[in-house]
Enzyme design. Structure first.
Site, mmCIF file in Angstrom:
data_model
loop_
_atom_site.group_PDB
_atom_site.id
_atom_site.type_symbol
_atom_site.label_atom_id
_atom_site.label_comp_id
_atom_site.label_asym_id
_atom_site.label_seq_id
_atom_site.Cartn_x
_atom_site.Cartn_y
_atom_site.Cartn_z
ATOM 1 C CG HIS A 88 5.389 7.937 6.122
ATOM 2 N ND1 HIS A 88 4.301 7.467 7.530
ATOM 3 C CD2 HIS A 88 5.730 6.514 5.865
ATOM 4 C CE1 HIS A 88 4.619 6.347 7.489
ATOM 5 N NE2 HIS A 88 4.631 6.528 6.053
ATOM 6 C CG ASP A 98 -0.465 -0.030 2.907
ATOM 7 O OD1 ASP A 98 1.101 -0.427 2.543
ATOM 8 O OD2 ASP A 98 -0.298 0.499 3.368
ATOM 9 C CD GLU A 100 3.493 -1.370 7.764
ATOM 10 O OE1 GLU A 100 3.242 -1.345 8.989
ATOM 11 O OE2 GLU A 100 3.347 -0.346 6.949
ATOM 12 C CD GLU A 101 2.042 3.440 5.542
ATOM 13 O OE1 GLU A 101 2.128 3.853 6.874
ATOM 14 O OE2 GLU A 101 4.273 2.892 4.825
ATOM 15 N NE ARG A 136 18.312 -4.335 19.396
ATOM 16 C CZ ARG A 136 18.894 -3.662 19.692
ATOM 17 N NH1 ARG A 136 19.582 -2.709 18.676
ATOM 18 N NH2 ARG A 136 19.192 -3.324 20.771
#
Length: 393
Positions: free
Chosen positions: A365, A84, A141-142, A183
């Site tokens: 963004h 998206d 996802e957003e 990580r």
């Protein structure tokens, strides 16, 4: 394990780099918002079908899942990319800039989708693995509220398409292309929100003693909230409390009846997350009541912490080091941004990495952001080599 000369290499993706750069730019020109990714999903599904994948459309909305089984291996690996875009007006001035007014791929999901497509194409052609490759193209996802990962999981993602482990990535502006950060354990933050409505008593600005000023109470609460992280959270832990918006009143000579505040709250472990909610709630209540006002708190638990499992992260790290060299892999700092891949990692072991988008890249963004096409072979080779090593007899 397969021999190194039979595993995917960066050079294997040189021949198709131009083709997949064109695909990435096509996706960039035709962005779709969360829950609206119909054309992107169709494009992805048709590519996968053309390469011989068993494709299921409409998983949790516009989600697309492709499956390719080779040999007799019993293991299955899941690799996820998001699709998206964002409600941002592009300001890059590029020839492949968004053609959709007010919508752009400002987070690089066009690149994420393209890298997984490139890996899928390669693996379908070479088929040097034994087991089941599951490629997951996720919408929304957003999205705030019910995200694409949640919806796909609720639609039976891992029951319908079993995976022994699941992996994902995000591009990382500021990190040199060709470099990767990994990580184990928590890597990206839980993201919660709070909307606080303070109700006082409206009145004339010249007679504040006859009113209860919610603006003043809101300002006192903003100051009090600064003590939450500094005085209520262990200094060795990481947390963020940001007051992003305050709204009250319209006129200078009127004390309004209400004031509203919007907070963003980030944390990296469950105990800290609970402590933040308790302290924010207690402070809002006590500050409001102490000034004669009442308060309503709408506290929303959002995306959980992205927690990479130890074994899968170590395996992923070894794959990337073999592919790129140990000097190209470093420890990722904990990132206070959030990512709904966290929901998938609650269901299956796996790992989420950060892939360099270039030192000069605009921030995520940002209206001037663009995915770095030089990263396409890197991400594709990582996914291909990971699948080949994971799916060995």
């Amino acid at each position: 394990m397969l021999h190194d000369n039979t595993l995917a290499r960066l050079s294997d993706f040189e021949e198709t780099h131009a083709e997949f750069t064109a695909i990435r730019r096509h996706l960039h020109q035709h962005p779709e918002l969360s829950h609206e990714e119909a054309e992107t999903a169709r494009f992805v599904a048709e590519k996968l079908e053309g390469w011989g994948f068993d494709v299921t459309r409409g998983v949790g909305g516009h989600g697309v899942v492709g499956r390719l089984t080779v040999g007799t291996g019993k293991k299955s690996i899941g690799i996820r990319a998001d699709m998206d875009a964002l409600p941002i007006t592009e300001e890059t001035g590029l020839a492949h800039a968004s053609t959709v007014p007010g919508v752009m791929h400002a987070c690089g999901h066009d690149g994420h989708t393209t890298m997984l497509l490139a890996a899928a194409d390669y693996l379908a052609r070479t088929r040097r693995f034994s087991g089941t490759l599951t490629v997951i193209f996720q919408p929304a996802e957003e999205a705030s509220g019910k995200s694409g990962a949640q919806r796909m999981i609720a639609d039976g993602l891992f029951q319908r398409f079993p995976c022994d482990a699941v992996f994902g990535l995000h591009n990382h502006p500021g990190l040199e292309e060709g470099r990767v950060m990994v990580r184990p354990g928590p890597i990206m933050a839980a993201s919660d929100t709070a909307r606080i409505t303070i109700t006082g008593k409206g009145g004339h600005a010249s007679r504040p003693h006859l009113a209860v000023d919610p603006v003043y109470v809101a300002c006192m609460l903003v100051v009090a909230l600064q003590s939450v992280v500094s005085r209520s959270i262990d200094p060795t832990e990481t947390a963020v409390v940001t007051v992003g918006a305050i709204h009250a009143g319209e006129a200078a000579n009127v004390i309004p009846e209400t004031a509203t505040m919007a907070l963003s709250i980030r944390s990296f472990n469950a105990g800290v997350r609970d402590r933040l909610q308790a302290r924010i709630t207690a402070l809002a209540t006590s500050v409001a009541e102490g000034h004669g006002a009442s308060v309503e708190i709408d506290y929303g638990r959002g995306t959980p912490v992205v927690v990479n499992s130890e074994a899968e992260t170590a395996f992923l790290k070894s794959v990337v080091e073999d592919l790129l060299g140990p000097d190209k892999v470093s420890l990722c700092p904990m990132i206070p941004g959030s990512e709904d891949f966290a929901y998938m990692l609650e269901e299956r072991p796996g790992s989420f990495l950060r892939l360099g988008n270039g030192v000069a890249s605009a921030f995520l963004h940002n209206p001037r952001y663009d995915f770095n096409d030089a990263a396409i072979p890197v991400g594709a080779a990582i996914w291909a080599r990971l699948a080949e090593r994971f799916l060995t007899e």
